[in-house]
Design a protein around this motif. Structure first.
Motif, PDB file in Angstrom:
ATOM      1  N   UNK A 272       0.820  -1.203   0.000  1.00 60.58           N
ATOM      2  CA  UNK A 272       0.000   0.000   0.000  1.00 60.58           C
ATOM      3  C   UNK A 272       0.857   1.256   0.000  1.00 60.58           C
ATOM      4  N   UNK A 273       1.989   1.236   0.699  1.00 61.49           N
ATOM      5  CA  UNK A 273       2.905   2.385   0.678  1.00 61.49           C
ATOM      6  C   UNK A 273       3.479   2.588  -0.712  1.00 61.49           C
ATOM      7  N   UNK A 274       3.785   1.477  -1.401  1.00 55.07           N
ATOM      8  CA  UNK A 274       4.313   1.583  -2.758  1.00 55.07           C
ATOM      9  C   UNK A 274       3.290   2.185  -3.708  1.00 55.07           C
ATOM     10  N   UNK A 275       2.022   1.878  -3.483  1.00 58.65           N
ATOM     11  CA  UNK A 275       0.966   2.343  -4.398  1.00 58.65           C
ATOM     12  C   UNK A 275       0.499   3.751  -4.054  1.00 58.65           C
ATOM     13  N   UNK A 276       0.198   3.983  -2.777  1.00 59.75           N
ATOM     14  CA  UNK A 276      -0.433   5.250  -2.384  1.00 59.75           C
ATOM     15  C   UNK A 276       0.546   6.280  -1.832  1.00 59.75           C
ATOM     16  N   UNK A 278       3.871   7.429   0.972  1.00 55.71           N
ATOM     17  CA  UNK A 278       3.973   7.566   2.428  1.00 55.71           C
ATOM     18  C   UNK A 278       2.791   8.357   2.995  1.00 55.71           C
ATOM     19  N   UNK A 279       2.386   7.998   4.198  1.00 53.99           N
ATOM     20  CA  UNK A 279       1.301   8.694   4.865  1.00 53.99           C
ATOM     21  C   UNK A 279      -0.086   8.254   4.448  1.00 53.99           C
ATOM     22  N   UNK A 302      10.651   2.127   1.257  1.00 56.18           N
ATOM     23  CA  UNK A 302      10.875   3.096   0.167  1.00 56.18           C
ATOM     24  C   UNK A 302      10.005   2.750  -1.036  1.00 56.18           C
ATOM     25  N   UNK A 303       9.666   3.764  -1.823  1.00 59.40           N
ATOM     26  CA  UNK A 303       8.852   3.575  -3.024  1.00 59.40           C
ATOM     27  C   UNK A 303       9.651   3.963  -4.248  1.00 59.40           C
ATOM     28  N   UNK A 304       9.245   3.394  -5.385  1.00 57.47           N
ATOM     29  CA  UNK A 304       9.879   3.706  -6.662  1.00 57.47           C
ATOM     30  C   UNK A 304       8.800   3.777  -7.718  1.00 57.47           C
ATOM     31  N   UNK A 305       8.976   4.594  -8.769  1.00 59.72           N
ATOM     32  CA  UNK A 305       7.927   4.736  -9.765  1.00 59.72           C
ATOM     33  C   UNK A 305       7.775   3.482 -10.613  1.00 59.72           C
ATOM     34  N   UNK A 306       6.543   3.185 -10.951  1.00 64.39           N
ATOM     35  CA  UNK A 306       6.190   2.096 -11.859  1.00 64.39           C
ATOM     36  C   UNK A 306       4.762   2.331 -12.278  1.00 64.39           C
TER      37      UNK A 306
END
Length: 586
Positions: A272-276, A278-279, A302-306
């Motif tokens: 969910x953090x990757x999709x939506x 942080x926070x 951490x998140x990365x664009x995709x």
């Protein structure tokens, strides 16, 4: 409906009001503690479920465990009273509605669905640590407090893990809700926290996609059979990291499913953090009051664009419907692999391409074709050496001779050989023999040999006959007069071919249904050998061709190759289909 007199008498410290709910596990009445002024819900458990000593004592022990649970996402049990046949649970009263009512009313957004999932899994994990299974997780059993906190309710059919819970009660009554029931629960097998993981995954699937993972239009029995024998429909319109987590929670094999709720929650938080971004949990507006460190780590991943979504269309979620809709100008959500065991692009993983499967199937088809060709090319007659002076029933054995094996075989020839013996065989395999002493007749002899009665039932079509007349051994082709399928060689080879084919198909069905065929690497080729050899023998017998061992070996090898490639293709295909559910890591 007002409370019955026996309930009022059992709880004198409470003012008991009207009925506020009813379900398969009891009737719920509103109540207020006279001294504390605390609003409560009083569940009157059905006596017919706990109507004998074993069940009653089991629930007494479990009720004490339930009353000891202290977690912000579990409806607390304040009291448990047992009088006569009555079993009463006094619990916190929650007036914020259920997840079911909110989902079918205002709807929930994707962020809210994931937050509800984390709260649900946190409560379940706490119960599992205390040794209690829920076994009936569904949206109606997820209640909101007036502050919006989600709490898991109705552990009424839970079982203490050490007792070895199963689906069926002592009276044979099915427990659980078919739409959310785990495969092992539907089959009545021993249960573990993974059963609640499966139900929680089904709830999350429904909240995110707006539908259940199985067809729910054909009744409860059909629904349960689907859970037992078929894979859930891939979740459509949901961002791939979240979709991967949900589908893994719905794996029918325990080895491929999350074994406990905390691992499920950790991966869900990271996805969910990757999709939506942080926070997201704070933005969802659904309070989650207690999370283990692993889950918190997932929230901070951490998140990365995709830009991948499970199914057609964009992954922007309509808060009113939870169904993905395309919004003009809306960017695709940012995606990433939120956990070391999650890959947001499983279709590009090594070995997941459909091309190897196609080539395996082509190879299997070619091997099958070779099997058929070899069976048809089996020669009509094998080379033999027989004297034209040796006769069987008046016919020279230098050519094939047709006989009725139910009658004695009468040989005649020149000389006085003494003992005369005959052996029947097919591809070197003995089928029957007989021996006698020749009788002089003129310048020659006659010998009457009677084969064992069982030989007439075994031998069919054309076989090899070996005759020993004294020191001389001669071979020739012997044809049987009965229909080929009236023999074990004919009917038996046909049955063996069908058996091998049916058993192979059963193993392939096991693989296609997502289960392991543990003996596949050996069992597949062995069944192929049986099938190839049986086809060769059946075709030879029906065509009245003398079985050639060389062509039989070729058919067996071709059968083994075909079956091995078919099994390999099925296993690779099943592995590819499971890539959306990463392999188990507990």
């Amino acid at each position: 409906m007002s409370a019955p007199a026996e309930l009022i008498a059992a709880l004198p410290q409470y003012d008991i009001g009207a009925e506020i709910g009813e379900g398969g596990m009891g009737v719920v009445f509103a109540g207020v503690h006279r001294t504390l002024g605390r609003s409560v819900a009083i569940k009157q458990l059905p006596w017919d479920v706990l109507n004998h000593a074993t069940s009653s004592e089991l629930f007494d022990r479990e009720a004490r465990v339930l009353a000891s649970l202290d977690h912000p996402h579990i409806v607390p049990v304040y009291d448990y009273v047992r009088t006569g046949r009555e079993h009463l649970l006094v619990m916190e009263r929650l007036d914020g509605g259920t997840v079911h009512s909110r989902f079918h009313g205002d709807g929930v957004s994707g962020e809210q669905a994931c937050a509800i999932g984390l709260a649900m899994l946190a409560g379940l994990h706490a119960a599992h640590l205390a040794g209690v299974l829920h076994l009936d997780v569904k949206p109606r059993n997820l209640l909101f407090s007036t502050q919006g906190v989600v709490k898991v309710a109705d552990f009424g059919i839970a079982r203490v893990i050490s007792e070895g819970a199963t689906l069926v009660t002592h009276g044979g009554e099915i427990l659980g809700t078919p739409a959310y029931i785990a495969p092992e629960q539907a089959m009545g097998n021993a249960l573990s926290p993974a059963a609640d993981v499966y139900a929680a995954g089904t709830v999350l699937y429904e909240l995110l996609s707006g539908r259940l993972p199985f067809d729910n239009t054909r009744g409860a029995i059909s629904m349960m059979r689907q859970h037992m024998f078929t894979d859930p429909m891939p979740i459509a319109g949901v961002p791939m990291p979240i979709a991967g987590v949900v589908m893994r929670s719905l794996a029918r094999e325990l080895d491929s499913r999350y074994r406990e709720a905390e691992s499920f929650a950790a991966d869900l938080a990271a996805a969910a953090t990757a999709v939506y971004g942080p926070g997201w949990l704070e933005r969802s507006g659904v309070p989650v009051l207690h999370l283990p460190p692993r889950v918190i780590a997932g929230l901070n991943a951490p998140t990365a664009p995709a830009a991948q979504v499970a199914g057609p269309g964009s992954a922007a979620l309509d808060p009113a419907r939870t169904r993905p809709v395309q919004r003009p100008g809306a960017p695709n959500p940012t995606l990433a692999a939120p956990h070391p065991h999650l890959d947001p692009n499983p279709a590009q993983q090594p070995g997941s391409s459909a091309a190897p499967v196609i080539w395996l199937r082509v190879g299997a088809a070619l091997a099958g074709l070779a099997l058929i060709v070899l069976a048809l090319l089996n020669p009509e007659r094998l080379p033999h050496s027989a004297s034209p002076t040796l006769n069987l029933g008046g016919t020279a054995v230098s050519a094939p001779v047709e006989v009725d094996l139910s009658k004695p075989l009468i040989f005649s020839g020149s000389g006085n050989p003494g003992p005369v013996a005959i052996d029947l065989s097919a591809a070197g395999i003995p089928l029957g023999s007989a021996e006698t002493t020749a009788k002089p007749e003129g310048n020659g002899f006659t010998a009457e040999l009677t084969l064992p009665g069982i030989a007439r039932w075994i031998v069919g079509g054309a076989v090899t006959a070996t005759v020993r007349t004294g020191p001389i051994t001669q071979t020739f082709t012997l044809l049987t007069s009965q229909h080929p399928l009236a023999s074990a060689m004919g009917a038996g080879s046909l049955i063996l071919a069908l058996f091998a084919l049916a058993y192979l198909e059963s193993g392939l069905r096991t693989i296609r249904n997502g289960h392991r065929w543990r003996g596949a690497p050996v069992g597949g080729p062995v069944l192929g050998i049986l099938f190839g050899a049986a086809v060769w023998l059946c075709v030879s017998v029906l065509r009245l061709h003398e079985p050639s061992p060389g062509f039989g070996a070729g058919c067996a090898v071709a059968g083994a190759l075909a079956a091995g490639l078919v099994v390999a293709a099925a296993r690779r295909r099943a592995s590819t289909m499971r890539l959306i559910r990463p392999s188990a890591a507990t």
